[in-house]
Design an enzyme around this catalytic site. Structure first.
Site: not given
Length: 297
Positions: A245, A277, A268, A175, A242, A151
């Site tokens: 990524r 994806y 994730h 995150k 982004h 990110r």
């Protein structure tokens, strides 16, 4: 209050007190009119807003879904109707409905938009900068995003001690403070080393990517740099930091990488997030088939 009078009072309130744009007032007016028309047909006469129930609103949403109205449009319309009903409660004494118990249709998360391999190559090798130092910085940053799937916030939080080295794992804080290790390609190390030659020596806790005044690079500056390159090189509008990524994940998937491995590399928390994806990759495969198969026409 009569339904049509209630609608007019609501729209007047939106325009005068909420200072909503004419487009918003028009859209909300359509939404309320749609509900009133449905209620008239549903109950066989002028609707009584005082007798409105959650079941009526659910029936309206189901009716709109049956017409083929998308989930995003229905969710937006429900939001407008909730605003209308709360207005009637506050200004015209309508008995409050437990609107909190009425959830809108679930919106499908947007499918990530990836670049082609050629577009990603342009984004990571070309630059719109006249300054060799800034060009080297941007190339290093965008190569890192595409080569490691970071990110933009993760890349810009790196310090000098974190400078990526091929063959060694790059420690990334994602995150929620979740840490992961991603492998580093030689091309990523080479691009960062070229930037560091321009950047000069710095302490280990100094930012890896810096702005014009020497502080940590602002994400908006990086986004603007890629936007300038996008215009110069004719890249698509979705060519953003982004998207690099997204491209990392899509190209790995297309190359046969395991979905769970990609999940770990991206950081994730849920595999369902990574599974988006697969839709991107299948769309790409279908387009390739259409272009290449002799009977595709």
């Amino acid at each position: 209050m009569a339904p049509l009078a209630a609608r007019e009072a609501f729209l007047d309130w939106l325009a005068r007190e909420r200072r909503a744009s004419p487009e918003t007032v028009e859209a909300y007016g359509r939404d309320v009119a749609d509900l009133l028309a449905f209620l008239s047909a549903h109950h066989g006469g002028e609707p009584d807003l005082a007798a409105l129930r959650l079941a009526d609103l659910r029936a309206f949403l189901a009716y709109r879904a049956g017409l083929g109205i998308g989930a995003a449009s229905r969710a937006r319309q429900l939001s407008a109707l909730k605003t209308f009903l709360r207005f009637l409660v506050r200004r015209h004494g309508l008995a409050p409905l437990p609107l909190g118990g009425l959830s809108g249709p679930r919106r499908k998360p947007p499918v990530p938009r990836a670049l082609t391999e050629d577009q990603a190559r342009i984004a990571t090798l070309d630059s719109a900068e006249d300054s060799p130092a800034l060009a080297a910085r941007n190339t290093a940053l965008f190569t890192l995003l595409y080569g490691c799937g970071l990110r933009i916030s993760e890349a810009l939080s790196l310090n000098m001690r974190d400078a990526p080295r091929a063959g060694l794992g790059l420690r990334v804080l994602g995150k929620g403070g979740k840490e992961r290790i991603v492998p580093v390609l030689p091309a990523v190390e080479a691009a960062v080393e070229e930037w560091l030659r321009h950047r000069g020596p710095a302490t280990p806790d100094a930012p890896l990517f810096t702005g014009a005044k020497g502080g940590r690079l602002d994400p908006a500056v990086a986004q603007r740099a890629l936007r300038d390159l996008r215009r110069l090189a004719g890249l698509p509008e979705h060519a953003t930091p982004h998207a690099l990524r997204h491209s990392f994940a899509t190209h790995l998937l297309g190359g046969g990488a395991d979905l769970r491995a990609i999940q770990e590399l991206l950081g994730h928390a849920s595999l369902s997030t990574t599974q988006r994806y697969t839709g991107v990759d299948q769309a790409g495969l279908l387009e390739t088939w259409r272009r290449a198969h002799p009977r595709a026409d």
